[in-house]
Motif scaffolding. Structure first.
Motif, PDB file in Angstrom:
ATOM      1  N   ALA A 179      34.282  29.785  26.409  1.00  0.00           N
ATOM      2  CA  ALA A 179      34.798  28.060  27.381  1.00  0.00           C
ATOM      3  C   ALA A 179      33.302  27.373  27.558  1.00  0.00           C
ATOM      4  CB  ALA A 179      34.551  28.958  29.137  1.00  0.00           C
ATOM      5  N   LEU A 180      33.473  26.316  27.356  1.00  0.00           N
ATOM      6  CA  LEU A 180      31.747  25.425  28.123  1.00  0.00           C
ATOM      7  C   LEU A 180      31.550  25.205  29.659  1.00  0.00           C
ATOM      8  CD1 LEU A 180      33.048  22.105  25.450  1.00  0.00           C
ATOM      9  CD2 LEU A 180      31.181  23.978  25.214  1.00  0.00           C
ATOM     10  N   VAL A 181      31.130  26.642  29.688  1.00  0.00           N
ATOM     11  CA  VAL A 181      30.574  26.438  31.574  1.00  0.00           C
ATOM     12  C   VAL A 181      29.867  26.906  31.601  1.00  0.00           C
ATOM     13  CG1 VAL A 181      33.343  26.954  31.660  1.00  0.00           C
ATOM     14  CG2 VAL A 181      31.756  28.568  31.390  1.00  0.00           C
ATOM     15  N   ASP A 182      28.941  26.475  32.312  1.00  0.00           N
ATOM     16  CA  ASP A 182      27.343  26.971  32.672  1.00  0.00           C
ATOM     17  C   ASP A 182      27.493  29.083  33.072  1.00  0.00           C
ATOM     18  OD1 ASP A 182      24.875  27.677  35.212  1.00  0.00           O
ATOM     19  OD2 ASP A 182      23.948  26.368  33.967  1.00  0.00           O
ATOM     20  N   PRO A 183      26.297  29.347  32.442  1.00  0.00           N
ATOM     21  CA  PRO A 183      26.765  31.317  32.680  1.00  0.00           C
ATOM     22  C   PRO A 183      26.776  31.129  34.579  1.00  0.00           C
ATOM     23  CG  PRO A 183      25.149  29.909  31.001  1.00  0.00           C
ATOM     24  CD  PRO A 183      25.155  29.124  31.643  1.00  0.00           C
ATOM     25  N   ALA A 184      26.099  30.513  35.243  1.00  0.00           N
ATOM     26  CA  ALA A 184      26.416  31.047  36.652  1.00  0.00           C
ATOM     27  C   ALA A 184      27.758  30.602  36.951  1.00  0.00           C
ATOM     28  CB  ALA A 184      25.531  29.904  37.642  1.00  0.00           C
ATOM     29  N   ILE A 185      28.175  29.772  36.728  1.00  0.00           N
ATOM     30  CA  ILE A 185      29.851  29.695  36.497  1.00  0.00           C
ATOM     31  C   ILE A 185      30.555  31.105  35.712  1.00  0.00           C
ATOM     32  CG2 ILE A 185      31.681  27.627  36.504  1.00  0.00           C
ATOM     33  CD1 ILE A 185      30.115  26.086  36.382  1.00  0.00           C
ATOM     34  N   THR A 186      30.244  31.761  35.621  1.00  0.00           N
ATOM     35  CA  THR A 186      31.040  32.628  34.590  1.00  0.00           C
ATOM     36  C   THR A 186      30.792  33.771  35.140  1.00  0.00           C
ATOM     37  OG1 THR A 186      30.703  31.832  32.487  1.00  0.00           O
ATOM     38  CG2 THR A 186      31.119  34.298  32.567  1.00  0.00           C
ATOM     39  N   ARG A 187      29.381  33.247  35.680  1.00  0.00           N
ATOM     40  CA  ARG A 187      29.213  34.870  37.041  1.00  0.00           C
ATOM     41  C   ARG A 187      30.058  34.791  38.371  1.00  0.00           C
ATOM     42  NH1 ARG A 187      24.097  34.007  34.650  1.00  0.00           N
ATOM     43  NH2 ARG A 187      23.437  33.023  36.554  1.00  0.00           N
ATOM     44  N   ALA A 188      29.598  33.772  38.522  1.00  0.00           N
ATOM     45  CA  ALA A 188      30.371  33.346  40.042  1.00  0.00           C
ATOM     46  C   ALA A 188      32.197  33.882  39.749  1.00  0.00           C
ATOM     47  CB  ALA A 188      30.454  32.146  40.589  1.00  0.00           C
ATOM     48  N   ILE A 189      32.547  33.774  39.028  1.00  0.00           N
ATOM     49  CA  ILE A 189      34.338  33.497  38.288  1.00  0.00           C
ATOM     50  C   ILE A 189      34.243  35.461  38.880  1.00  0.00           C
ATOM     51  CG2 ILE A 189      36.006  33.425  37.041  1.00  0.00           C
ATOM     52  CD1 ILE A 189      34.957  30.905  36.346  1.00  0.00           C
ATOM     53  N   ILE A 190      33.535  36.192  37.449  1.00  0.00           N
ATOM     54  CA  ILE A 190      33.408  37.443  37.372  1.00  0.00           C
ATOM     55  C   ILE A 190      32.960  38.503  39.349  1.00  0.00           C
ATOM     56  CG2 ILE A 190      32.595  39.178  36.520  1.00  0.00           C
ATOM     57  CD1 ILE A 190      32.171  37.625  34.231  1.00  0.00           C
ATOM     58  N   GLU A 191      32.215  37.582  39.933  1.00  0.00           N
ATOM     59  CA  GLU A 191      32.366  38.588  41.382  1.00  0.00           C
ATOM     60  C   GLU A 191      33.239  37.965  41.938  1.00  0.00           C
ATOM     61  OE1 GLU A 191      28.140  37.291  41.312  1.00  0.00           O
ATOM     62  OE2 GLU A 191      26.591  38.899  39.492  1.00  0.00           O
ATOM     63  N   GLY A 192      33.348  36.548  42.135  1.00  0.00           N
ATOM     64  CA  GLY A 192      34.244  35.875  42.736  1.00  0.00           C
ATOM     65  C   GLY A 192      35.463  36.485  43.343  1.00  0.00           C
ATOM     66  N   ARG A 193      36.219  36.560  44.745  1.00  0.00           N
ATOM     67  CA  ARG A 193      37.193  37.399  44.987  1.00  0.00           C
ATOM     68  C   ARG A 193      37.944  36.173  45.616  1.00  0.00           C
ATOM     69  NH1 ARG A 193      35.128  40.258  50.189  1.00  0.00           N
ATOM     70  NH2 ARG A 193      34.342  38.309  50.316  1.00  0.00           N
ATOM     71  N   GLY A 194      39.200  36.514  45.039  1.00  0.00           N
ATOM     72  CA  GLY A 194      41.091  35.482  45.265  1.00  0.00           C
ATOM     73  C   GLY A 194      40.852  34.784  47.009  1.00  0.00           C
ATOM     74  N   GLN A 195      40.302  35.765  48.245  1.00  0.00           N
ATOM     75  CA  GLN A 195      40.335  35.814  49.399  1.00  0.00           C
ATOM     76  C   GLN A 195      38.702  34.596  49.778  1.00  0.00           C
ATOM     77  OE1 GLN A 195      40.121  40.046  49.892  1.00  0.00           O
ATOM     78  NE2 GLN A 195      38.106  38.663  51.623  1.00  0.00           N
ATOM     79  N   ASP A 196      38.329  34.264  48.724  1.00  0.00           N
ATOM     80  CA  ASP A 196      37.370  33.532  48.826  1.00  0.00           C
ATOM     81  C   ASP A 196      37.129  32.332  48.219  1.00  0.00           C
ATOM     82  OD1 ASP A 196      35.842  34.957  50.262  1.00  0.00           O
ATOM     83  OD2 ASP A 196      34.689  36.231  48.209  1.00  0.00           O
ATOM     84  N   GLU A 219      43.296  31.757  43.071  1.00  0.00           N
ATOM     85  CA  GLU A 219      43.343  33.225  43.208  1.00  0.00           C
ATOM     86  C   GLU A 219      43.703  34.592  43.045  1.00  0.00           C
ATOM     87  OE1 GLU A 219      46.654  33.172  46.249  1.00  0.00           O
ATOM     88  OE2 GLU A 219      46.323  31.305  47.301  1.00  0.00           O
ATOM     89  N   ALA A 220      43.969  34.204  41.380  1.00  0.00           N
ATOM     90  CA  ALA A 220      43.617  35.644  40.576  1.00  0.00           C
ATOM     91  C   ALA A 220      42.374  35.506  40.179  1.00  0.00           C
ATOM     92  CB  ALA A 220      44.679  35.533  39.970  1.00  0.00           C
ATOM     93  N   VAL A 221      41.378  35.244  40.468  1.00  0.00           N
ATOM     94  CA  VAL A 221      39.964  35.376  40.281  1.00  0.00           C
ATOM     95  C   VAL A 221      39.918  37.025  40.511  1.00  0.00           C
ATOM     96  CG1 VAL A 221      39.129  34.528  42.438  1.00  0.00           C
ATOM     97  CG2 VAL A 221      37.746  34.370  40.072  1.00  0.00           C
ATOM     98  N   ASP A 222      40.395  37.980  41.381  1.00  0.00           N
ATOM     99  CA  ASP A 222      39.596  39.212  41.673  1.00  0.00           C
ATOM    100  C   ASP A 222      40.037  40.117  40.344  1.00  0.00           C
ATOM    101  OD1 ASP A 222      41.640  37.959  43.438  1.00  0.00           O
ATOM    102  OD2 ASP A 222      39.974  39.540  44.951  1.00  0.00           O
ATOM    103  N   LEU A 223      41.325  40.002  39.506  1.00  0.00           N
ATOM    104  CA  LEU A 223      41.406  40.267  37.951  1.00  0.00           C
ATOM    105  C   LEU A 223      40.905  40.092  36.862  1.00  0.00           C
ATOM    106  CD1 LEU A 223      45.032  39.248  38.520  1.00  0.00           C
ATOM    107  CD2 LEU A 223      43.768  41.636  39.735  1.00  0.00           C
TER     108      LEU A 223
END
Length: 319
Positions: A203-220, A287-291
């Motif tokens: 994916a053409l995304v900044d590494p910081a965005i990748t980390r945020a997705i991996i650490e993110g929660r759907g409720q947020d 919302e499925a970012v938790d997965l």
């Protein structure tokens, strides 16, 4: 292991999984990896920038599998569509806006027409325009969507029933094979997946965005127009965007009109980006970012999702 549907037969792919054409991040390498994995890779053509297409199309076109190009309908013109068609994609996908001016152009070129819809009126219009495939986008999706969108679970079968026999792809809140299996049970012919593919090696995304997705929660996650207003985006206000939390959401939530009328606030946003106080772009996430907990190759991810979908359907007695 394959899940054969009308969509897989129409596109000539092994798995009923398509890459959402996420503007900018769904580049040639990501689309190619999805296609190599047996899914359908769709470039995120966004506004049809000629230089971007010239750079990214050859990457995916070099693969053996079919591929497509997606556009933001409200932000393109006929020249953008004609340029994409000159590369001979298998399909063109149009989202957000009136696809009427472009539908016949796509069909005459021999490409399949994929139209994304967010309500039943748009679904009826898509049928009238001769869509070959319709994407039913639920409100759980990351990025932009309808302000009054409906949840994927009830929306997809309603669209399936309305547009039959046109095949439907389910979108919104699908991040693994269980979601793909659920889409098939709802009557869809496959799934269009976005956020999950943002967290892949191609994916053409900044590494910081990748980390945020991996650490993110759907409720947020939150749907809002605040970040579009703050960054001066031309996105129509009828399409708010679902993102992870952001300082400007907290600062301006409920004060969108005030923000739009405050040029200094928008300059503050640009200044904060420049000094690294906030991410360069909002983190679009569903919302499925938790997965999403890892960073695989998209090619391997497609295979894993298809296998998990097959297993889920077998356990449910659907296979």
């Amino acid at each position: 292991m394959t899940l054969s549907t009308v969509f897989t037969e129409m596109l000539g792919v092994r798995h009923p999984i398509a890459l959402a054409p996420m503007g900018g991040s769904a580049g040639g390498a990501l689309a190619a990896a999805v296609s190599r994995g047996g899914g359908f890779g769709i470039l995120g053509g966004a506004y049809g920038d000629p230089e971007w297409l010239a750079r990214e199309v050859p990457i995916v076109a070099a693969t053996e599998g079919p591929w497509g190009v997606g556009f933001l309908t409200w932000g393109i013109d006929l020249a953008a569509v004609d340029l994409a068609l000159s590369y001979e994609p298998r399909a063109v996908m149009l989202s957000f806006g009136d696809p009427g001016p472009y539908a016949e152009r796509v069909r005459r070129a021999g490409a399949l027409l994929i139209l994304q819809v967010t309500d039943l009126d748009e679904a009826r219009r898509a049928v009238d325009l001769g869509a070959d495939v319709i994407v039913a986008q639920g409100a759980e999706s990351g990025g932009h969507g309808a302000a009054r969108g409906r949840s994927t679970l009830p929306f997809v079968p309603a669209v399936v029933d309305l547009v039959a026999p046109v095949p439907v792809l389910a979108a919104g809140g699908i991040a693994d094979g269980r979601g793909v299996a659920a889409a098939l049970v709802l009557g869809a012919a496959g799934a269009l997946v976005g956020t999950r593919f943002q967290a892949t090696t191609e994916a053409l995304v900044d590494p910081a965005i990748t980390r945020a997705i991996i650490e993110g929660r759907g409720q947020d996650t939150e749907r809002s127009t605040v970040l579009d207003i703050a960054r001066g985006s031309a996105w129509p206000s009828k399409y708010p965007a679902r993102t992870l939390g952001h300082p400007y959401l907290d600062r301006w939530r409920g004060r969108e009109a005030e923000l739009a009328a405050d040029p200094q606030a928008r300059q503050d946003y640009r200044d904060d980006v420049a000094r690294g106080a906030i991410p360069p772009l909002p983190v679009w996430a569903g919302e499925a970012v938790d997965l999403i907990t890892d960073l695989p190759s998209a090619q391997d991810l497609v295979t894993a999702m298809a296998t998990q979908a097959e297993d889920a359907l077998t356990r449910a007695g659907r296979r």
